[in-house]
Design a protein around this motif. Structure first.
Motif, PDB file in Angstrom:
ATOM      1  N   VAL A 158       0.860  -1.181   0.000  1.00 39.35           N
ATOM      2  CA  VAL A 158       0.000   0.000   0.000  1.00 39.35           C
ATOM      3  C   VAL A 158       0.896   1.230   0.000  1.00 39.35           C
ATOM      4  O   VAL A 158       1.741   1.389   0.885  1.00 39.35           O
ATOM      5  N   ASN A 159       0.745   2.095  -0.991  1.00 40.06           N
ATOM      6  CA  ASN A 159       1.564   3.305  -1.113  1.00 40.06           C
ATOM      7  C   ASN A 159       0.748   4.511  -0.663  1.00 40.06           C
ATOM      8  O   ASN A 159      -0.162   4.945  -1.366  1.00 40.06           O
ATOM      9  N   LEU A 160       1.085   5.049   0.491  1.00 38.49           N
ATOM     10  CA  LEU A 160       0.371   6.202   1.035  1.00 38.49           C
ATOM     11  C   LEU A 160       1.167   7.466   0.713  1.00 38.49           C
ATOM     12  O   LEU A 160       2.295   7.634   1.188  1.00 38.49           O
ATOM     13  N   PRO A 161       0.627   8.375  -0.107  1.00 38.60           N
ATOM     14  CA  PRO A 161       1.390   9.569  -0.492  1.00 38.60           C
ATOM     15  C   PRO A 161       1.718  10.458   0.710  1.00 38.60           C
ATOM     16  O   PRO A 161       0.896  10.642   1.615  1.00 38.60           O
ATOM     17  N   LEU A 162       2.922  10.983   0.708  1.00 33.09           N
ATOM     18  CA  LEU A 162       3.299  11.986   1.696  1.00 33.09           C
ATOM     19  C   LEU A 162       2.590  13.302   1.377  1.00 33.09           C
ATOM     20  O   LEU A 162       2.080  13.498   0.274  1.00 33.09           O
TER      21      LEU A 162
END
Length: 340
Positions: free
Chosen positions: A116-120
Motif C-alpha cells: 500500500v503506497n500512502l502519499p506523503l
C-alpha cells in the motif's frame, strides 16, 4: 505486550534452518575437514556464517549488543527477508509512504505481497489522518519508513508515534542517518516491533562491499539468521568492512565534508535561473526542482555527468548526489552553461 509469534508466518516459525559446518562448532581449531573445502589456497575456507567479529566491531560503534545486529548482502537482503518472514504471500500487506526507495515495491512484488503506497503531504511528511484509516486493515503486517527519505532528503516526523501505535513490524530505513545525526538505534529496547536498517554503502564509502545492517530485538535478529542463506557475507567483503570500521576518524572527516558540501551546493544551486526549488536535505544528496528536468538531465549526460532524473516520481525534480568539491564545481559550471 507485543507478541512476535502473531506476526511471523507459521511456516517460518516451524522452519528448521540449514546448519552449516561452522554452526556446529565453537572454539578454535587448526584443521578443518568438515565442509568439503579445497584445503589449498588463501580464499578456500567458508566465512563465519554469523560474522561475529564484524558484528562486535559494529556493536562497539553503535553502542548495541551484537545479538541485536543482522548483517545482510546490502540492506536489500534485509528488506526482502522482512517480507519473507512477516507477510503471507497473496494475503498479507505492507505499507510505505511515497515517494520513497523503490526496492520496497520491487521486493513486495517478488514476494507476492501487496504494498500500500500512502502519499506523503506536499512537504513530504506523513498524513496521519489517512494513515489511521489504512492501519485499520489487520492484514497490514509490515510498514516501511525511509528517514531521511529517498529521494526527498528530509527526515519524517512522528515516526515513534507510528511505532507505538502499529501492531505489526515497523522498518525504519536509516541509510542516510550518518548525515542527519539522528537515529532510532538507541531506542530498540523500547520497541520490540522495530527494525532499523543502516548501511556501510553511504557514509562509510563501501558501496561495492554490499553490507547492510539491521538492528532489532534478539527474537527478530534470530528470525533473520534462521531464514538467510548460510554464508550471505563473503570473506572479501567482511575483511574490507572490518578495515574501514577501524578508521572512524576518516569516516568522521568525510561525513563532515559531505555535509558542508551539501549545504554549499544547496545555496549555489538555488541561485541558478533554471532552479525553482532546492528541497531541504539531511542526506548526502539534494532534490532539486528545475524548469525542465528531462532536458537538464540529457544535457548533463551528454557531458558525462550523471545525476538521477526523478521527474516521474516528483515533477520536474532531479536528485543530485554530493560529490567531491571538484566534482561539485564541475557540475555547477556545467549547469551554468545550460539553457532550457
Amino acid at each position: 505486550m507485543f507478541d512476535i509469534t502473531k506476526i511471523v508466518r507459521p511456516n517460518i516459525l516451524a522452519l528448521q534452518p540449514y546448519s552449516s559446518a561452522r554452526d556446529e562448532f565453537t572454539g578454535s581449531a587448526g584443521i578443518f575437514l568438515d565442509a568439503n573445502e579445497n584445503p589449498f589456497g588463501a580464499l578456500n575456507r567458508y566465512p563465519d556464517p554469523l560474522q561475529k567479529e564484524l558484528k562486535q566491531r559494529i556493536a562497539e560503534i553503535k553502542s548495541v549488543s551484537p545479538e541485536n545486529i543482522f548483517l545482510g548482502n546490502g540492506s536489500d537482503e534485509a528488506i526482502d527477508l522482512c517480507y519473507r518472514i512477516f507477510c503471507e504471500p497473496g494475503i498479507d500487506k505492507a505499507l510505505t509512504f511515497t515517494p520513497t526507495y523503490g526496492m520496497y515495491q520491487v521486493s513486495a512484488a517478488i514476494n507476492n505481497v501487496t504494498l500500500v503506497n500512502l502519499p506523503l503531504t506536499c512537504d513530504f511528511q506523513v498524513d496521519f489522518n489517512r494513515l489511521s484509516k489504512v492501519l485499520e486493515d489487520d492484514t497490514v503486517k509490515l510498514l516501511f519508513i525511509c528517514s531521511p527519505n529517498n529521494p526527498t532528503g528530509n527526515t519524517l516526523k512522528g515516526v515513534e508515534t507510528i511505532i507505538k501505535n502499529f501492531k505489526g513490524i515497523v522498518v525504519v530505513d536509516e541509510a542516510y542517518a550518518d548525515f542527519s545525526g539522528t537515529s532510532l538505534v538507541a531506542t530498540l529496547h523500547n520497541y520490540p516491533n522495530l527494525i532499523v536498517l543502516q548501511t556501510l554503502s553511504k557514509a562509510w564509502g563501501l558501496a561495492t562491499v554490499r553490507i547492510g545492517m539491521a538492528f532489532a530485538s534478539t527474537p527478530i535478529t534470530a528470525l533473520f539468521n534462521k531464514v538467510k542463506p548460510p554464508y550471505n557475507i563473503s570473506m572479501l567483503n567482511y575483511t574490507a568492512a572490518l578495515k574501514a570500521l577501524g578508521n572512524t576518524e576518516q569516516y568522521g572527516q568525510q561525513v563532515k565534508l559531505l555535509v558542508a558540501e551539501r549545504n554549499k551546493m544547496a545555496g549555489a544551486l538555488s541561485r541558478l535561473p533554471m532552479v525553482t526549488k532546492v528541497y531541504p536535505s539531511k542526506a548526502n544528496f539534494l532534490l532539486v526542482e528545475v524548469t525542465n528536468a528531462d532536458a537538464v538531465y540529457q544535457k548533463l549526460a551528454a557531458q558525462g555527468i550523471i545525476i538521477r532524473n526523478r521527474n516521474k516520481v516528483v515533477a520536474n525534480c532531479l536528485r543530485i548526489s554530493i560529490g567531491t568539491p571538484d566534482e561539485n564545481r564541475i557540475l555547477l559550471n556545467a549547469l551554468q552553461q545550460i539553457t532550457v
